[in-house]
Design an enzyme around this catalytic site. Structure first.
Site, PDB file in Angstrom:
ATOM      1  N   HIS A 121       0.864  -1.177   0.000  1.00  0.00           N
ATOM      2  CA  HIS A 121       0.000   0.000   0.000  1.00  0.00           C
ATOM      3  C   HIS A 121       0.904   1.232   0.000  1.00  0.00           C
ATOM      4  CE1 HIS A 121      -2.103  -3.354   2.019  1.00  0.00           C
ATOM      5  NE2 HIS A 121      -3.209  -2.890   1.434  1.00  0.00           N
ATOM      6  N   HIS A 149      -8.553  -0.029   8.383  1.00  0.00           N
ATOM      7  CA  HIS A 149      -9.941  -0.479   8.277  1.00  0.00           C
ATOM      8  C   HIS A 149     -10.797   0.141   9.389  1.00  0.00           C
ATOM      9  CE1 HIS A 149      -7.941  -3.662   5.928  1.00  0.00           C
ATOM     10  NE2 HIS A 149      -9.094  -3.785   5.313  1.00  0.00           N
ATOM     11  N   ASP A 194      -7.792   2.475  -2.114  1.00  0.00           N
ATOM     12  CA  ASP A 194      -8.209   1.378  -1.255  1.00  0.00           C
ATOM     13  C   ASP A 194      -9.700   1.579  -0.953  1.00  0.00           C
ATOM     14  OD1 ASP A 194      -8.109  -0.910   0.298  1.00  0.00           O
ATOM     15  OD2 ASP A 194      -6.366  -0.277   1.457  1.00  0.00           O
TER      16      ASP A 194
END
Length: 367
Positions: free
Chosen positions: A181, A193, A263
Site C-alpha cells: 500500500h 480499516h 483502497d
C-alpha cells in the site's frame, strides 16, 4: 464526453441479481471485487464470471487473493498459497546444495515467488477472474497486525526482488499485478480499516526505505493501491487522497505509469479528510481528483450493510452529479490504464491447467 469507468463495486451473493446487473451496466462502473461470500465452488465462480463478462466484456473482475490469511478461494482444488513472509524466510535461510530437495536461500526464494505468482494467476484466470490485488510491498517492521505476515520482509531490497519474481509469475499467467500500500503501511500499528493511521516520519526516510520498491519496480508494476495512512510531514491528507503523493511523488519522482486504485472507501481511514467526515461520493471525488484512476467501495451490497446496498447507488448517483457539476473530470488516460489491466491472452481452462507442464513445475516449488 470522455468515457471513464472509475468505480469498482461488489455484489452480495453467488449469482448476479437484477440490482447487480443494473449497477454493473452503469457507464461509471468499471469493475467489481469478489469476496469469499461470492464463492461456492469452481463451477459456480466460473459461471458467475462468465455471466459478468456477458453483461459487459470490459468489466474488470478483481479479488484480494494474496496467499496466507488473505486468500478468498481455498477449496475445490485451489492451491493453498503461503503467506509472503514464508518466501522472505526462505530467502534468509542458508542455501542448500543444488542436489538437495530443500528450498532455501535467495535464488530458491525467487523461484518459489515466481511459482506462487504463476499458480495464483493461472488458477484465478481459469475461473474467469482478471486481477488479484497483489503483491504487498509493505515492509515488515513487526508492528502492524493488519500487514504482518502478508509482507515479504523488512529489507526493501528483498521485498523488491521477491515481489518482482512474483509479478513475473503473474505476468506469465496473463495477469496484471497491484503493488500495495503506497508509500508503505508496515510502519504504523493502527489498522486503516478501523482507524486513521499516522506515520510521522520524514519524506526522505520513507523514500529511502518503504517507498523504494515502487521506484525499483516501476517497469513491471501494472497498478498500485495507496495506503489510507496520513504522513503529516508530506501532506495532511491520506496518501490515497493526496496529489502530492500520487502525482508528484509516485508518478513524477518514482516514474510509475500504471493504474492507481484507491483502497476501499468504506474503511475508516477513507472517511475523514482534512479533519472532516466525508460521504462516499466526496471521498471518491477526492481520490479521483488527487490522481486515482479507479476507486473501490466494498461490502456495501449486502442486505446487512447500511441501507442494504443503498451506498453503492448513492455513490453512482453522486459521482454522476459531481461530473455534471464539473467537480471531477473524466480521464481518457485513466480509462486506458483501466482497460490495460484486462488480460489479453486466452486462459487455460481448469482441466487443461492441471496437466500443464509449467503449472506442475510451479507446484513443485510451492510444496
Amino acid at each position: 464526453m470522455t468515457f471513464h469507468a472509475p468505480l469498482i463495486i461488489d455484489i452480495a451473493g453467488l449469482t448476479l441479481s437484477k440490482v447487480d446487473r443494473k449497477r454493473l451496466r452503469h457507464p461509471l462502473v468499471g469493475g467489481l471485487i469478489l469476496f469469499a461470500r461470492n464463492w461456492q465452488d469452481r463451477v459456480q465462480l466460473t459461471a458467475l464470471c462468465r455471466d459478468i463478462k456477458k453483461l459487459r466484456p470490459d468489466l474488470l473482475i478483481c479479488v484480494d487473493h494474496e496467499g496466507g490469511r488473505v486468500q478468498r478461494f481455498k477449496t475445490d482444488g485451489f492451491t493453498h498459497l503461503p503467506p509472503m513472509r514464508v518466501l522472505g524466510e526462505m530467502w534468509l535461510a542458508t542455501p542448500s546444495a543444488t542436489t538437495s530437495s530443500k528450498k532455501a536461500g535467495p535464488l530458491d526464494a525467487t523461484n518459489a515467488a515466481t511459482a506462487c505468482g504463476y499458480v495464483l494467476g493461472s488458477e484465478l484466470r481459469a475461473c474467469g477472474v482478471d486481477l488479484s490485488f497483489t503483491p504487498v510491498l509493505d515492509l515488515d517492521y513487526g508492528e502492524s497486525s493488519v500487514i504482518g505476515d502478508r509482507a515479504f520482509a523488512r529489507d526493501p531490497r528483498v521485498v523488491s526482488l521477491l515481489a518482482k519474481s512474483l509479478m513475473h509469475g503473474l505476468l506469465n499467467s496473463g495477469m496484471s499485478n497491484c503493488g500495495k500500500h503506497f508509500p508503505g503501511h508496515g510502519f504504523v500499528k493502527a489498522d486503516s480499516h478501523t482507524d486513521i493511521p499516522v506515520d510521522k516520519r520524514s519524506l526522505k526516510t520513507i523514500l529511502a526505505d518503504d517507498a523504494a520498491p515502487y521506484r525499483w519496480l516501476n517497469t513491471v508494476t501494472t497498478s498500485v493501491m495507496p495506503a489510507h495512512v496520513i504522513y503529516p510531514k508530506v501532506d495532511a491528507r491520506p496518501a490515497g487522497f493526496s496529489n502530492t503523493w500520487l502525482n508528484n511523488i509516485l508518478r513524477g519522482q518514482l516514474g510509475f505509469g500504471g493504474a492507481i486504485f484507491s483502497d476501499d472507501l468504506s474503511m475508516a481511514g477513507a472517511r475523514l479528510i482534512d479533519g472532516q467526515a466525508v460521504s462516499y461520493t466526496q471521498a471518491a471525488v477526492a481520490a479521483l481528483t488527487a490522481g486515482c484512476d479507479m476507486v473501490l467501495l466494498c461490502n456495501q451490497s449486502l442486505p446487512s450493510s447500511e441501507g442494504g446496498g443503498r451506498a453503492i447507488d448513492e455513490l453512482i448517483s453522486g459521482l454522476t452529479e459531481a461530473q455534471l457539476k464539473g467537480q471531477w473530470q473524466a480521464s481518457e488516460a485513466s480509462e486506458v490504464r483501466r482497460r490495460a489491466l484486462l488480460p489479453n491472452t486466452p486462459a487455460l481452462e481448469w482441466d487443461a491447467l492441471m496437466v500443464h507442464s509449467a503449472y506442475m513445475q510451479a507446484l513443485d516449488w510451492i510444496a
